[in-house]
Write a protein that holds these residues in place. Sequence first.
Motif, PDB file in Angstrom:
ATOM      1  N   THR A  24     -96.773 -34.632 -71.344  1.00  0.00           N
ATOM      2  CA  THR A  24     -95.647 -35.134 -70.567  1.00  0.00           C
ATOM      3  C   THR A  24     -94.368 -34.922 -71.359  1.00  0.00           C
ATOM      4  O   THR A  24     -94.278 -35.321 -72.521  1.00  0.00           O
ATOM      5  CB  THR A  24     -95.841 -36.627 -70.260  1.00  0.00           C
ATOM      6  N   SER A  31     -88.343 -43.174 -73.206  1.00  0.00           N
ATOM      7  CA  SER A  31     -89.311 -42.391 -72.428  1.00  0.00           C
ATOM      8  C   SER A  31     -90.472 -41.971 -73.321  1.00  0.00           C
ATOM      9  O   SER A  31     -91.636 -41.962 -72.897  1.00  0.00           O
ATOM     10  CB  SER A  31     -88.644 -41.171 -71.786  1.00  0.00           C
ATOM     11  N   VAL A  34     -92.822 -45.055 -74.025  1.00  0.00           N
ATOM     12  CA  VAL A  34     -93.598 -45.407 -72.834  1.00  0.00           C
ATOM     13  C   VAL A  34     -94.737 -44.411 -72.625  1.00  0.00           C
ATOM     14  O   VAL A  34     -95.890 -44.795 -72.387  1.00  0.00           O
ATOM     15  CB  VAL A  34     -92.694 -45.463 -71.583  1.00  0.00           C
ATOM     16  N   VAL A  35     -94.426 -43.135 -72.734  1.00  0.00           N
ATOM     17  CA  VAL A  35     -95.462 -42.122 -72.524  1.00  0.00           C
ATOM     18  C   VAL A  35     -96.508 -42.186 -73.640  1.00  0.00           C
ATOM     19  O   VAL A  35     -97.710 -42.168 -73.386  1.00  0.00           O
ATOM     20  CB  VAL A  35     -94.839 -40.717 -72.440  1.00  0.00           C
ATOM     21  N   THR A  38     -99.174 -44.800 -73.298  1.00  0.00           N
ATOM     22  CA  THR A  38    -100.032 -44.725 -72.118  1.00  0.00           C
ATOM     23  C   THR A  38    -101.430 -44.248 -72.518  1.00  0.00           C
ATOM     24  O   THR A  38    -101.556 -43.238 -73.218  1.00  0.00           O
ATOM     25  CB  THR A  38     -99.434 -43.755 -71.085  1.00  0.00           C
ATOM     26  N   PRO A  39    -102.476 -44.954 -72.126  1.00  0.00           N
ATOM     27  CA  PRO A  39    -103.833 -44.548 -72.496  1.00  0.00           C
ATOM     28  C   PRO A  39    -104.119 -43.092 -72.120  1.00  0.00           C
ATOM     29  O   PRO A  39    -103.767 -42.641 -71.023  1.00  0.00           O
ATOM     30  CB  PRO A  39    -104.712 -45.514 -71.686  1.00  0.00           C
ATOM     31  N   VAL A  41    -102.868 -40.423 -73.646  1.00  0.00           N
ATOM     32  CA  VAL A  41    -101.851 -39.514 -74.163  1.00  0.00           C
ATOM     33  C   VAL A  41    -102.132 -39.231 -75.636  1.00  0.00           C
ATOM     34  O   VAL A  41    -102.284 -40.158 -76.439  1.00  0.00           O
ATOM     35  CB  VAL A  41    -100.431 -40.097 -73.979  1.00  0.00           C
ATOM     36  N   THR A 231     -90.497 -34.801 -65.132  1.00  0.00           N
ATOM     37  CA  THR A 231     -90.725 -36.223 -65.390  1.00  0.00           C
ATOM     38  C   THR A 231     -89.415 -37.004 -65.354  1.00  0.00           C
ATOM     39  O   THR A 231     -89.373 -38.125 -64.847  1.00  0.00           O
ATOM     40  CB  THR A 231     -91.431 -36.432 -66.749  1.00  0.00           C
ATOM     41  N   ARG A 257     -92.487 -52.979 -64.092  1.00  0.00           N
ATOM     42  CA  ARG A 257     -93.064 -53.469 -65.350  1.00  0.00           C
ATOM     43  C   ARG A 257     -92.013 -53.470 -66.470  1.00  0.00           C
ATOM     44  O   ARG A 257     -91.164 -52.575 -66.537  1.00  0.00           O
ATOM     45  CB  ARG A 257     -94.253 -52.585 -65.762  1.00  0.00           C
ATOM     46  N   LEU A 259     -91.258 -52.261 -69.434  1.00  0.00           N
ATOM     47  CA  LEU A 259     -91.690 -51.206 -70.359  1.00  0.00           C
ATOM     48  C   LEU A 259     -90.688 -50.938 -71.466  1.00  0.00           C
ATOM     49  O   LEU A 259     -90.928 -50.073 -72.318  1.00  0.00           O
ATOM     50  CB  LEU A 259     -91.955 -49.919 -69.568  1.00  0.00           C
TER      51      LEU A 259
END
Length: 260
Positions: A24, A31, A34-35, A38-39, A41, A231, A257, A259
């Motif tokens: 991503t 950004s 957050v990415v 993420t599970p 990644v 994205t 959320r 984040l």
Amino acid sequence: MADLATRARTLLDLHTAPEILTLTNVWDVVSATVVAGTPGVRALATASHSIAATFGYEDGENIPLELHLDMVGRIVAAVDVPVSMDLEAGYGDAGETVRRAIEVGVVGGNLEDQMKPLDEAVAAVEAVVRAGRDAGIDFVLNARTDAFVKAAPDADRGELVAEAVRRGQAFLEAGAPVVFVPRLVDREEIAAVVEGLGRGRLTLISVPGASLPARELQELGVARVSTGPFTQRVALTALQDAVTEMVAGGTLPEGTRPLN
């Protein structure tokens, strides 16, 4: 955070693994975090178009390299996964630009050929590979050919595939582990390029409404799929939709959320 050589080796291994690498593209620290959080990644890529837009610049090396590198360095420092940088066309000196990118912790990158004469494009690839070797790392160069990007609308598709393969093979021979062919979305054309380059050598960008799902690209032998500027556009679309709802008398969407 692991050392540079370890992160570079991790990123290279992710490109050569049996399962496709989904990267991503991010454009700032929030950004990226957050990415990265993420599970599933395992690595990140930056998007030059998105970083430029963040600072009010048009894409195409209009953002000063110093500013570009500063943002990428902030991203690298904020996450614990390998980061690949969109180097655009190398800012006039691909080797030196990669040397500076490595200094801020980058371990891979895209490099556009812009359909320059092949010997010039190959020399740029060699300069990047050499910069990585001089730094003591396996810099993961995603050598990009713009065969489809620069093509005329009525160009012969078979000739475009052949040219992408010709240039891609030259980049692989020069030391790039993978070749990036943006705007390649047709299943048969993807299969033909994979056949020409070899399985696990081709990387693509996922285009909304046009690209095949990642699982199907994996079946075709694609090594990696990234998201480029899309994205950021996903995020901006959600923002505009929320504003539209508010202006119309509504409220922010449920499920938002925290984040950041």
